[in-house]
Scaffold this active site. Sequence first.
Site, PDB file in Angstrom:
ATOM      1  N   GLY A  49       0.783  -1.233   0.000  1.00 31.45           N
ATOM      2  CA  GLY A  49       0.000   0.000   0.000  1.00 31.45           C
ATOM      3  C   GLY A  49       0.815   1.283   0.000  1.00 31.45           C
ATOM      4  CG  ASN A  96       1.205   3.273  -5.748  1.00 30.25           C
ATOM      5  OD1 ASN A  96       1.563   4.327  -6.273  1.00 30.25           O
ATOM      6  ND2 ASN A  96       1.764   2.106  -6.011  1.00 30.25           N
ATOM      7  CG  ASN A 115      -4.273  -0.328 -12.464  1.00 30.30           C
ATOM      8  OD1 ASN A 115      -4.002  -0.563 -11.284  1.00 30.30           O
ATOM      9  ND2 ASN A 115      -3.652  -0.945 -13.467  1.00 30.30           N
ATOM     10  CG  HIS A 153       0.857  -1.474 -15.520  1.00 29.83           C
ATOM     11  ND1 HIS A 153       0.543  -2.729 -15.032  1.00 29.83           N
ATOM     12  CD2 HIS A 153       1.875  -1.643 -16.395  1.00 29.83           C
ATOM     13  CE1 HIS A 153       1.337  -3.619 -15.605  1.00 29.83           C
ATOM     14  NE2 HIS A 153       2.154  -2.988 -16.439  1.00 29.83           N
ATOM     15  CG  ASP A 164      -2.544  -3.542 -17.270  1.00 25.12           C
ATOM     16  OD1 ASP A 164      -3.048  -2.953 -16.294  1.00 25.12           O
ATOM     17  OD2 ASP A 164      -1.724  -4.471 -17.159  1.00 25.12           O
ATOM     18  CD  GLU A 221       4.206   2.271  -9.242  1.00 28.49           C
ATOM     19  OE1 GLU A 221       3.267   1.924  -8.518  1.00 28.49           O
ATOM     20  OE2 GLU A 221       5.147   1.495  -9.523  1.00 28.49           O
TER      21      GLU A 221
END
Length: 376
Positions: A15, A17, A110, A112, A153, A183
Amino acid sequence: MGRKVRIAVLVSGGGTNLQALIDAQNSGILVSGEIVCVISSKVGAYALERAKNAGIDAVTVPRKDLSPEDFESGIVKTLEAHNAEVIILAGFMSILSEDFTKKYSNRIINVHPALIPSFCGKGYYGLKVHEEALKKGVKVSGATVHLVNEICDGGEILAQKAVSVKDGDTPETLQRRIMEQAEWKLLPEAAEKLCRRILNEKKPETPSFTLRKWELSDAEALAESTNKVDRKYLTDGIPNPYTKADGEYFIKNMAQKQEADGEGIFYAIEVDKKIVGNISVEKSSGLRSGVGVIGYYLIPEFYGRGIMTEAVKMICAEAFEKLDISRIEGTIFEPNIGSRRVLEKAGFELEGVLKDAFYKNGKLYNEYVYGLVKGE
Ligand code: GAR
């Protein structure tokens, strides 16, 4: 500060992010949205700790113990209970079905850990992405934030940032550099952009609806509509018919009888000649004289469009006028946050929370008591 978009963050692991999103919320980078819940697909994921430390509701829907259908419906229920509008996948290691992505179309993002369309799609997740990038010998990799659709994706790219690969990189060192340089920055920025866009969208107008008296011929439609409601979310004091016969019983022996006795007001909520819900105020009997109890439901496809708030205001005004009451009470069981917001918007005030209200499937549901006093 005005309204904020309600964000759910889906996680499966450490976690970091999620932490970047929480930090962005605290530092004023993420201001158009607020994280209202974190859902982990894995029991004991450290992301859950991060959520708890930040005072955010954290829920586990354990993928490995559930069928794919139950897993997704568990997530949907949690999202709905929190009225989540935007879903952020932050290290969420499951692929969501087409039904799910369509339901939240343009509302899921999302992050990636590669430059899509490289090293992405099914099987490319977590460290595996970086292992493949190093195997291929790429000199730059990076991160992508994209909208999520039914193709893994494959949704529209919202933001990308390149990060250099260095001699001697291991999957771990490359992963860390991509997180730090790309990110953790891209994801909060993209979240803010999406939330801001949603706040600027025009709100759909409240569809025109009518409140009308129940008639015996509505029994089947009544049963049909109540069967569309998640029973867990039903408020107190509303009918529970599953069949036409139950519907007939409710209309004859509750709605029509109480109306005739001056003990209650009952309405069918109609949109385009179709019954989409029910609302009632019934006088509480016995010791609690002078109190009316409100109950209602609406079928889910009409949620979030202001119908119930308007209907609650209308029936309360009428109930204060026609029934001999000075206070109307609404009782909501957790986690029915949507319904609590309806009462709040209609002027009700939270009067108390009954702890230990009931226990179901190992979870404690508190009971929220709201009141509206005549003339206030
Ligand atoms: C992150 O690198 C994220 O981009 C990646 O997993 C890691 C999770 O880290 N996501 C995927 O691979 C999704 N296909 P975190 O739990 O510390 O945020």
